[in-house]
Write a protein that holds these residues in place. Structure first.
Motif, PDB file in Angstrom:
ATOM      1  N   ARG A 477       0.841  -1.093   0.012  1.00  0.00           N
ATOM      2  CA  ARG A 477       0.010   0.122   0.167  1.00  0.00           C
ATOM      3  C   ARG A 477       1.027   1.343   0.028  1.00  0.00           C
ATOM      4  O   ARG A 477       1.805   1.272   0.692  1.00  0.00           O
ATOM      5  N   ALA A 478       0.798   2.032  -0.925  1.00  0.00           N
ATOM      6  CA  ALA A 478       1.685   3.254  -0.995  1.00  0.00           C
ATOM      7  C   ALA A 478       1.343   4.113   0.313  1.00  0.00           C
ATOM      8  O   ALA A 478       0.284   4.210   0.873  1.00  0.00           O
ATOM      9  N   ARG A 479       2.635   4.645   0.627  1.00  0.00           N
ATOM     10  CA  ARG A 479       2.632   5.433   2.020  1.00  0.00           C
ATOM     11  C   ARG A 479       1.912   6.752   1.716  1.00  0.00           C
ATOM     12  O   ARG A 479       1.297   7.526   2.826  1.00  0.00           O
ATOM     13  N   ASP A 480       2.198   7.261   0.549  1.00  0.00           N
ATOM     14  CA  ASP A 480       1.760   8.547   0.189  1.00  0.00           C
ATOM     15  C   ASP A 480       0.364   8.459  -0.862  1.00  0.00           C
ATOM     16  O   ASP A 480       0.281   7.356  -1.483  1.00  0.00           O
ATOM     17  N   CYS A 481      -0.497   9.302  -0.569  1.00  0.00           N
ATOM     18  CA  CYS A 481      -1.617   9.276  -1.339  1.00  0.00           C
ATOM     19  C   CYS A 481      -1.189   9.329  -2.853  1.00  0.00           C
ATOM     20  O   CYS A 481      -0.431  10.059  -3.338  1.00  0.00           O
ATOM     21  N   ASN A 482      -1.938   8.393  -3.817  1.00  0.00           N
ATOM     22  CA  ASN A 482      -1.582   8.522  -5.428  1.00  0.00           C
ATOM     23  C   ASN A 482      -1.711  10.144  -5.925  1.00  0.00           C
ATOM     24  O   ASN A 482      -2.635  10.691  -5.585  1.00  0.00           O
ATOM     25  N   PRO A 483      -0.860  10.340  -6.719  1.00  0.00           N
ATOM     26  CA  PRO A 483      -0.820  11.604  -7.167  1.00  0.00           C
ATOM     27  C   PRO A 483      -1.934  11.895  -8.250  1.00  0.00           C
ATOM     28  O   PRO A 483      -2.346  13.021  -8.164  1.00  0.00           O
ATOM     29  N   ASP A 484      -2.550  10.967  -8.611  1.00  0.00           N
ATOM     30  CA  ASP A 484      -3.723  10.993  -9.684  1.00  0.00           C
ATOM     31  C   ASP A 484      -4.603   9.957  -9.276  1.00  0.00           C
ATOM     32  O   ASP A 484      -4.310   8.977  -9.505  1.00  0.00           O
ATOM     33  N   VAL A 485      -5.812  10.461  -8.865  1.00  0.00           N
ATOM     34  CA  VAL A 485      -6.794   9.508  -8.246  1.00  0.00           C
ATOM     35  C   VAL A 485      -8.147   9.493  -9.266  1.00  0.00           C
ATOM     36  O   VAL A 485      -9.084   9.001  -8.914  1.00  0.00           O
ATOM     37  N   ARG A 486      -7.950  10.161 -10.398  1.00  0.00           N
ATOM     38  CA  ARG A 486      -9.005  10.292 -11.254  1.00  0.00           C
ATOM     39  C   ARG A 486      -9.156   8.852 -11.852  1.00  0.00           C
ATOM     40  O   ARG A 486      -8.344   7.914 -11.974  1.00  0.00           O
ATOM     41  N   MET A 487     -10.675   8.430 -12.245  1.00  0.00           N
ATOM     42  CA  MET A 487     -10.826   7.198 -12.848  1.00  0.00           C
ATOM     43  C   MET A 487     -10.228   7.153 -14.183  1.00  0.00           C
ATOM     44  O   MET A 487     -10.310   8.325 -15.003  1.00  0.00           O
ATOM     45  N   PRO A 488      -9.746   6.236 -14.762  1.00  0.00           N
ATOM     46  CA  PRO A 488      -9.172   6.172 -16.237  1.00  0.00           C
ATOM     47  C   PRO A 488     -10.366   6.500 -17.387  1.00  0.00           C
ATOM     48  O   PRO A 488     -11.642   6.199 -16.856  1.00  0.00           O
ATOM     49  N   GLU A 549       0.033   2.642 -11.225  1.00  0.00           N
ATOM     50  CA  GLU A 549      -0.577   2.080 -10.184  1.00  0.00           C
ATOM     51  C   GLU A 549      -1.215   0.757 -10.242  1.00  0.00           C
ATOM     52  O   GLU A 549      -1.945   0.593 -11.164  1.00  0.00           O
ATOM     53  N   VAL A 550      -0.810  -0.130  -9.666  1.00  0.00           N
ATOM     54  CA  VAL A 550      -1.433  -1.417  -9.589  1.00  0.00           C
ATOM     55  C   VAL A 550      -2.739  -1.229  -9.055  1.00  0.00           C
ATOM     56  O   VAL A 550      -3.073  -1.119  -7.755  1.00  0.00           O
ATOM     57  N   VAL A 551      -3.823  -1.884  -9.901  1.00  0.00           N
ATOM     58  CA  VAL A 551      -5.205  -1.765  -9.326  1.00  0.00           C
ATOM     59  C   VAL A 551      -5.473  -2.979  -8.619  1.00  0.00           C
ATOM     60  O   VAL A 551      -5.472  -3.953  -8.529  1.00  0.00           O
ATOM     61  N   THR A 552      -5.755  -2.374  -7.447  1.00  0.00           N
ATOM     62  CA  THR A 552      -6.143  -3.202  -6.387  1.00  0.00           C
ATOM     63  C   THR A 552      -7.633  -2.653  -5.579  1.00  0.00           C
ATOM     64  O   THR A 552      -8.185  -1.831  -6.259  1.00  0.00           O
ATOM     65  N   ASN A 553      -7.985  -3.261  -4.526  1.00  0.00           N
ATOM     66  CA  ASN A 553      -9.395  -2.669  -3.798  1.00  0.00           C
ATOM     67  C   ASN A 553      -9.100  -1.361  -3.320  1.00  0.00           C
ATOM     68  O   ASN A 553     -10.301  -0.466  -2.922  1.00  0.00           O
ATOM     69  N   ASP A 554      -7.896  -0.859  -3.192  1.00  0.00           N
ATOM     70  CA  ASP A 554      -7.674   0.519  -2.688  1.00  0.00           C
ATOM     71  C   ASP A 554      -7.899   1.583  -3.970  1.00  0.00           C
ATOM     72  O   ASP A 554      -7.678   1.298  -4.835  1.00  0.00           O
ATOM     73  N   SER A 555      -8.604   2.368  -3.395  1.00  0.00           N
ATOM     74  CA  SER A 555      -8.619   3.612  -4.256  1.00  0.00           C
ATOM     75  C   SER A 555      -7.751   4.651  -4.221  1.00  0.00           C
ATOM     76  O   SER A 555      -7.558   5.356  -5.455  1.00  0.00           O
ATOM     77  N   VAL A 574      -3.328  -2.009 -14.590  1.00  0.00           N
ATOM     78  CA  VAL A 574      -2.624  -1.108 -13.858  1.00  0.00           C
ATOM     79  C   VAL A 574      -3.167   0.464 -14.575  1.00  0.00           C
ATOM     80  O   VAL A 574      -3.551   0.445 -15.784  1.00  0.00           O
ATOM     81  N   ASP A 575      -3.111   1.484 -13.569  1.00  0.00           N
ATOM     82  CA  ASP A 575      -3.645   2.686 -14.026  1.00  0.00           C
ATOM     83  C   ASP A 575      -2.450   3.431 -14.428  1.00  0.00           C
ATOM     84  O   ASP A 575      -1.711   3.530 -13.587  1.00  0.00           O
ATOM     85  N   ILE A 576      -2.499   4.297 -15.313  1.00  0.00           N
ATOM     86  CA  ILE A 576      -1.370   5.139 -15.771  1.00  0.00           C
ATOM     87  C   ILE A 576      -1.959   6.760 -16.242  1.00  0.00           C
ATOM     88  O   ILE A 576      -2.778   6.941 -16.949  1.00  0.00           O
ATOM     89  N   THR A 577      -0.936   7.410 -15.524  1.00  0.00           N
ATOM     90  CA  THR A 577      -1.285   8.845 -16.322  1.00  0.00           C
ATOM     91  C   THR A 577      -0.262   9.241 -17.216  1.00  0.00           C
ATOM     92  O   THR A 577       1.210   9.287 -16.891  1.00  0.00           O
ATOM     93  N   ALA A 578      -0.519   9.425 -18.226  1.00  0.00           N
ATOM     94  CA  ALA A 578       0.132  10.087 -19.526  1.00  0.00           C
ATOM     95  C   ALA A 578       0.930  11.309 -19.301  1.00  0.00           C
ATOM     96  O   ALA A 578       0.382  12.158 -19.950  1.00  0.00           O
ATOM     97  N   ASP A 579       1.961  11.363 -18.382  1.00  0.00           N
ATOM     98  CA  ASP A 579       2.293  12.840 -18.086  1.00  0.00           C
ATOM     99  C   ASP A 579       3.903  12.986 -18.753  1.00  0.00           C
ATOM    100  O   ASP A 579       4.281  14.187 -18.527  1.00  0.00           O
ATOM    101  N   ALA A 580       4.205  12.013 -19.700  1.00  0.00           N
ATOM    102  CA  ALA A 580       5.477  12.139 -19.925  1.00  0.00           C
ATOM    103  C   ALA A 580       5.533  11.982 -21.545  1.00  0.00           C
ATOM    104  O   ALA A 580       5.591  10.727 -22.405  1.00  0.00           O
ATOM    105  N   VAL A 581       5.497  13.119 -22.436  1.00  0.00           N
ATOM    106  CA  VAL A 581       5.541  13.080 -23.863  1.00  0.00           C
ATOM    107  C   VAL A 581       6.621  12.336 -24.317  1.00  0.00           C
ATOM    108  O   VAL A 581       7.953  12.800 -23.728  1.00  0.00           O
ATOM    109  N   GLY A 582       6.619  11.551 -25.529  1.00  0.00           N
ATOM    110  CA  GLY A 582       7.678  11.066 -25.979  1.00  0.00           C
ATOM    111  C   GLY A 582       7.465   9.545 -26.045  1.00  0.00           C
ATOM    112  O   GLY A 582       6.218   8.816 -26.090  1.00  0.00           O
ATOM    113  N   ASP A 583       8.466   8.658 -26.627  1.00  0.00           N
ATOM    114  CA  ASP A 583       8.240   7.263 -27.040  1.00  0.00           C
ATOM    115  C   ASP A 583       9.148   6.601 -25.922  1.00  0.00           C
ATOM    116  O   ASP A 583      10.294   6.904 -25.378  1.00  0.00           O
TER     117      ASP A 583
END
Length: 611
Positions: A477-488, A549-555, A574-583
Motif C-alpha cells: 500500500r503506497a505510503r503517500d496518496c496517489n498523485p492522480d486518483v481520477r478514474m481512467p 498504479e497497480v489496480v487493487t481494492n484500494d482507491s 494498472v492505471d497510468i497517467t500519461a504525463d511524459a511526452v515521448g516514445d
C-alpha cells in the motif's frame, strides 16, 4: 570517522567524477566489508565518467569475460541526490554499439537510453552525454538496452538520496544486487533456446514420478495428465527458460562460494536495498530467523509490511529493514525453479557464517497456470475492478466464451488502434465501458487463457504451502496518496503471448519487429492497461518513463511501480497517467523474451484525447 548522513548529503558536491569514495562514505552507505568490496565500489556526485568495454571478472574462482562498465562487475554503485542535475559521460570502447538505460528514472525520453526508440545508441569510440534532473528518490539501477549485453555484466545499482529527511533512516545499509551469470556467450544461449526451448531444463518429470502419480491418483488420471501437457506442448516443470544448468547466481558480483558478507553491530537497524538485475532469473528471498520489514517497492515508499519471504521479479526492487541479533544469518535468494541460489552472509564479525538452507523441491505448473480451472479452485477477481468501480464482468467483456478467431484485431485497440472509434469520455466523468478485445492467431500464439483471473493476492508458484509469511502484491500500500486518483478515461487490453515450442514471445501475437504502430497515449489522460497472460510463465512487465498504479481494492493508495510480475493465466490491470511526452519502451524484462519480440513502444503525444 565521524561522518554523519546529513554531512554526506550536504557535501555531495565534493565528489569528482570517476573517484571511488568507499573510504569517505559513512558506514551505513558502504558496500560490503573492508575485505570484500569487489564489484560495489561507489561513485557519488553530479558528474560521472563511465566507460563500457570488454573485460573479465572472477566468478566463484573462475574467470569470465563480459561487457563491463569501468571494468567492474556489477557496474559502479552510483549515489545521487534528489533535486540535483546529473551529467554522465558514457564512452563506448566496444566494437559494437552500446547504451545505458536508467531503469525507473523519470527523465526526458531522449535520455532514456533505448536505441531505436529514444536515441540512436552509442557507436564504437563515441561518448554520449546523459544529463537530466532528479525528480525522485529511492533504489534503482541501470543497464544496457543493446543486444544481450545486460547478460554479460552491463548493469549496476544506483541510489537516489531523498532531499528531505528519510522516514526510514537506519544505522547501516547495504545494496543487495542479484544477478545471473553464464560463461556461455549470450547469443549462443539464445540460439539454443530457439532450437530447443527446454535445453536448460534438467528437472523434467521422470518415469518414477509417473508411477508415483499412478499410485496416488490412479493410472487413468496420470495418463490423462501427461496427455494434456503433451497436447499443450508444455512441460509442467518449465518454470524458467534458462536455469542453473548454465547460470551462476550472484549477489553483488559474488557467487555462492565467494559468500559476500555485510557486517553490522547487534541492535542496529539495517536497510537492505534489493535489486534484481538478472537477465532471466526470478528469486525467492528470505533470511531464516530474521523478519523482513518491506518499506519500499520499485523506489517508492510503501506502508511498512512485515514478512518472512518475498519474490522479486527481474527489474524489481524492494527495500527491507532488518534488526539482527548478535549472530550470523544467511541471506538466501533461491531461483524460482529451485535449480540454484545466490547467498550472502550478514554477520556482526568477519569470518562468521550461518547454515545455508537446502534447496526446496522444485515446483510444478498446474491447470490453474493454464487458466483452465480457476472457477473450481475458488479464485476470484479480488483487486480487479471495472472502469466504473464495480466488479469486472468477464462475460460482458467478451472473455471466456468469445470467438477468438472471428474478431478483427485491427479494430481492437492495439497496433493500428483507432482511438476515436473507442469514444472515450472525459477523465472527470463516468469512464467508458471496457473494450472487448482479442488478438490475431498465428505461429506466435499457441493457446489462449480460457478463464484468466486476477492473481495479485496469490502467493507465487512454489510458495503457496510455506508455513511462514510470504509477500503478495495486495500486501503493498503506497505510503503517500496517489498523485492522480481520477478514474481512467479508457481501457486498453494487451495479451502476453507465446509459442514456447518455437521460442516465440510477443504481445498480441505480434513480435516487436513486425509491429506497425506504437500504442498511443494522450498527454494528461488516465488509461487503464489490462494485461492478460496467455502463457504459462510469469512475465515481469516494465514501462519506461512513467510509474503505474497497480489496480487493487484500494482507491487512493494503490502501490505504484514500474515493473510487475504477471502470473501465468492472470488478468490484471494498472492505471497510468500519461504525463511524459515521448516514445517509451514497454516490454517483458526477461531478456531473451524481449529479444525474441515481447516489446512494444508507448507514444505519449501532446494532443487532445479524441471524443
Amino acid at each position: 570517522m565521524n561522518f554523519t548522513r546529513r554531512k554526506f548529503l550536504q557535501q555531495g558536491t565534493f565528489a569528482v567524477a570517476g573517484v571511488g569514495l568507499n573510504l569517505a562514505l559513512p558506514p551505513w552507505a558502504r558496500s560490503g566489508t573492508a575485505s570484500n568490496l569487489t564489484g560495489m565500489r561507489p561513485l557519488a556526485g553530479k558528474v560521472f565518467d563511465l566507460s563500457v568495454a570488454a573485460a573479465s571478472s572472477i566468478i566463484d574462482g573462475r574467470r569470465g569475460h563480459g561487457v563491463l562498465v569501468n571494468e567492474q562487475l556489477p557496474a559502479p554503485l552510483l549515489r545521487w541526490r534528489e533535486g540535483d542535475t546529473v551529467t554522465l559521460r558514457v564512452t563506448n570502447r566496444l566494437e559494437v554499439d552500446t547504451s545505458i538505460h536508467w531503469h525507473g528514472i523519470l527523465l526526458p525520453f531522449q535520455m532514456d537510453g533505448v536505441p531505436g526508440v529514444s536515441f540512436p545508441g552509442i557507436s564504437p569510440g563515441e561518448t554520449f552525454v546523459y544529463e537530466f534532473p532528479l525528480q525522485q528518490a529511492g533504489t534503482y539501477w541501470y543497464h544496457s538496452h543493446s543486444g544481450l549485453q545486460e547478460q554479460s555484466g552491463h548493469y549496476g545499482p544506483l541510489i537516489i538520496e531523498p532531499r528531505e529527511a528519510d522516514p526510514d533512516s537506519v544505522e547501516r545499509e547495504y545494496v543487495i544486487l542479484l544477478s545471473d551469470w553464464t560463461f556461455e556467450d549470450p547469443h549462443r544461449v539464445f540460439a539454443k533456446l530457439k532450437k530447443m526451448p527446454d535445453n536448460y531444463n534438467f528437472q523434467q518429470r521422470t518415469v518414477q514420478e509417473f508411477f508415483r502419480d499412478s499410485r496416488e491418483d490412479g493410472l487413468a488420471s496420470a495418463v490423462d495428465d501427461r496427455l494434456m501437457w503433451g497436447d499443450k506442448r508444455m512441460n509442467p516443470t518449465d518454470i524458467a527458460d534458462v536455469t542453473g544448468a548454465t547460470y551462476t547466481y550472484l549477489i553483488n558480483g559474488h557467487g555462492p562460494k565467494d559468500n559476500w558478507t555485510g557486517l553490522f553491530k547487534p541492535g542496529e537497524r539495517v536497510r537492505l536495498r534489493f535489486i534484481n538485475a538478472s537477465a532471466m532469473s526470478i528469486f525467492n528471498v528470505r533470511i531464516p530467523g530474521l523478519p523482513l520489514s518491506v518499506v519500499q517497492a520499485d523506489g517508492l515508499p510503501v506502508v511498512p509490511v512485515e514478512t518472512d519471504e518475498f519474490q522479486i521479479g527481474v527489474a524489481e526492487t524492494f527495500d527491507v529493514i532488518v534488526k539482527p541479533d548478535d549472530r550470523a544469518y544467511t541471506l538466501m535468494a533461491e531461483s524460482n525453479d529451485r535449480y540454484g541460489y545466490a547467498r550472502a552472509t550478514l554477520a556482526p564479525r568477519e569470518g562468521m557464517v550461518a547454515p545455508v538452507p537446502e534447496l526446496r523441491s522444485r515446483p510444478t505448473l498446474t491447470m490453474k497456470d493454464m487458466a483452465m480451472d480457476h472457477g473450481s479452485m475458488g479464485s476470484s477477481d479480488a483487486g480487479h475492478e471495472s472502469m466504473d468501480g464495480g466488479p469486472v464482468d468477464h462475460a460482458a467483456m467478451g472473455h471466456g466464451k468469445m470467438d477468438h478467431g472471428a474478431m478483427n484485431h485491427d479494430l481492437m485497440g492495439n497496433g493500428t488502434m483507432d482511438h476515436a472509434a473507442m469514444n472515450p469520455v472525459s477523465n472527470h466523468g463516468r469512464a467508458a465501458a471496457p473494450q472487448a478485445h482479442d488478438h490475431v492467431k498465428g505461429p506466435g500464439v499457441v493457446g489462449l487463457a480460457a478463464n484468466p483471473v486476477n492473481r495479485l493476492h496469490e502467493r507465487p508458484l512454489g510458495l503457496q504451502d510455506e508455513d511462514h509469511r510470504v509477500l503478495v502484491y495486495t500486501d503493498l500500500r503506497a505510503r503517500d496518496c496517489n498523485p492522480d486518483v481520477r478514474m481512467p478515461g479508457r481501457e486498453l487490453e494487451l495479451h502476453l503471448t507465446s509459442n514456447m515450442e518455437r521460442y516465440m514471445w510477443s504481445f498480441d501475437g505480434v513480435k516487436f519487429s513486425e509491429v506497425d504502430e506504437p500504442i498511443k497515449f494522450y498527454k494528461g489522460e488516465r488509461v487503464r492497461l489490462t494485461l492478460v497472460n496467455d502463457t504459462m510463465m510469469p512475465h515481469p512487465i516494465h514501462l519506461h518513463g512513467m510509474f503505474f498504479e497497480v489496480v487493487t481494492n484500494d482507491s487512493e493508495f494503490k502501490p505504484r511501480k514500474h515493473t510487475i510480475v504477471v502470473k501465468p493465466g492472470e488478468k490484471m490491470s494498472v492505471d497510468i497517467t500519461a504525463d511524459a511526452v515521448g516514445d517509451w519502451a514497454f516490454h517483458c524484462h526477461l531478456l531473451y523474451h524481449m529479444h525474441a519480440g515481447m516489446m512494444r513502444v508507448v507514444s505519449v503525444v501532446d494532443e487532445l484525447v479524441p471524443v
